[in-house]
Design an enzyme around this catalytic site. Sequence first.
Site, PDB file in Angstrom:
ATOM      1  CE1 TYR B  98      -3.653   2.620   1.091  1.00  0.00           C
ATOM      2  CE2 TYR B  98      -1.752   3.632   2.152  1.00  0.00           C
ATOM      3  CZ  TYR B  98      -3.047   3.722   1.685  1.00  0.00           C
ATOM      4  OH  TYR B  98      -3.737   4.916   1.799  1.00  0.00           O
ATOM      5  CD  GLU B 186      -5.643   4.497  -1.242  1.00  0.00           C
ATOM      6  OE1 GLU B 186      -5.767   4.836  -0.052  1.00  0.00           O
ATOM      7  OE2 GLU B 186      -6.571   3.964  -1.887  1.00  0.00           O
TER       8      GLU B 186
END
Lengths: 296, 374
Positions: B98, B186
């Site tokens: 992530y 992101e």
Amino acid sequence: MSIFIDQSTTVCVQGITGKEGRFWTEHMIELGTRVVCGVTPGKEGQTVADRPVYNSVKKAVENHDIEASMLFVPPRFTKDAVFEALEAGIKKIVTIGDGIPLHDMVAIRQKAKEHDAMVVGGNTSGVISPKLAMMGSFPHWIERVYKKGNIGVMTRSGSLTNEVTSMVVEAGYGVSTLIGVGGDPVPGTRFAEFLDMYEQDEETKAVVIIGELGGTMEEEVAEAIKEKRFTKPLVAFLGGRTAPKGQKMGHAGAIISGGKGSVEDKIEALTEAGALVAERPRLVGELLEELNVPKT
Amino acid sequence: MKLFEYQAKEVFKETAIPVPNSVLIESEKELEQAIETVKTPCVVKSQVLSGGRGKAGLVVFTKTKEDAQAETKRLFSLEQNIKQILIEEAVNIKQEIYVSITVDPYLAKALLIVSKEGGVDIETLASESPEKIVKEPIDMREGLMPYQASRVAYDLGFSKEISKQLKKIFLKLYHIFVKYDAELVEINPLFITQDDTVVAGDGKLMIDDNSMFRQQRFEMQQSDYKSEAEFDAAQEGIPFIEFDGDIGLMCAGAGLTTTVYDLIHYEGGTIANYLEFGGPNYKKAVESMEICLKVPSKVILVVTFGTIARADVMATGIVDAIKRLQPDRPIVTCIRGTNEEEAVKILEDAGLEPIFDTEEAVRKAVKIAQGGSK
């Protein structure tokens, strides 16, 4: 007494010649605010409400002793105007602009910290000490909200502040100083950073915070109470208890708060620290009474 | 403004962040050609703005062309009216991580957030296993420094080969964060493939709404919105969320609207829509009511307590809106604030019954919604 501003604080108004700037400057003066001058580039030589206008803040501070600057400046020019005031050495700045770019607010808060200054806002009505002085756009004449008294109020919201404060007044209390920190995700100064001033202020007997889902400002207040940096009674009202999870509602909070930020989290943190949380605006006054906060 | 995955990946690609091969299609017919480009197996990815697409079955891995066809057909015929599907090459995944960059409001810095666990919701990870997340504050005047980007990768225990690639991706991601005035950029998951290359599996780019005046590249199209009401609200810059309950909210101030939303739930009512016309929108009563009327509801509840957003101006707007739009449902008004005395007169002259107490107004609206008297 009051915090941040009273009738002796000398104030400069940036953007004084605009429609909004002119209108609210007059109301600030009418309440008792010591507005000494204004700034609008290119308008030097003019006057607004009998106050001289200068081309730059630097020029204004050369001619006047200025403690605080009030900005009526469009959001996209706010960063520039705040930087100008900071460079000129002004330590208290209030900006009401609604729509300041996020990255600009990061720069503003960072710069203010470096200058050891406080920037209040944006996206706020400002700061008011009822019956004494204000920096911002409050209809100070509305008695059922802006009544003088001994409760400090801090808020992220505008209309909700009127709603809650009117309930505080209905219960027989009044306000020492009301600070709108603003509804943006990055306010210039955060709730907990004003607690010290309220703690020192003899007149303030208790503080009401009007918070909301998102961000971690309410948790920081709980932390300050826990660490005994703030010892007066504190009552909170928080909007968004029933908001669906993951829904961006109300003022935008922080984007990633690491599992914090829901109203339940805030209630838990505040309650654990010893503050009381009102379920409805109407109950804020009752909780102040429950804490034996005197009305005068 | 939240961008679609394909738009975010367009930006990634231009910035030289590796992304899998893909083709965007708008109908079943285009699938055949898309598969010729990306080959099978492939991933069929609905372009919607809601999160949790995988769990909702909106992103599907398919082994054969026939599977891909069946899934494409299914997705295009779903009730939620999916307009675009991204057909993407399947990647041999060894590990998912992530990475994101956002703002830290307290520190007044940007924040690079990386976790060795990808594919999961970061909020869940942050609350359940915060030790798995590395956060690197970035001074936005200097920007993300190469040593910081590299340190984060090595600190997470990645090999030299992978760390070098991650460092580049972090730096490019920061470049995008700044260039697009992002609230959030992101990549979740960021894939590490079997042959140790790093590829963006997903892409999220949220542009700060307050910066749209200097971010003109992306514009939302009407087809990107779930409903006409949502589109109209966005055009007017009016915060609006549609639900499926009974009471339409038309309130001023984000905090007050959220509080009225809570109070309605306390009283056992349900919400048809959240609409907030305070701040710069306080003169848009007509537009606001028009939007509210596009949402099925049994009653519209107006609650305001404005300062700059003057009560008399808002009352005039409401009366004007009622005259022009002839609403087919009752309106409950609770308008207070600057010049409220005049507001009362304006509302009474128009035959409305002004209420002064928020809770009383909420109870009245709930009663009407539940079939009580008007």
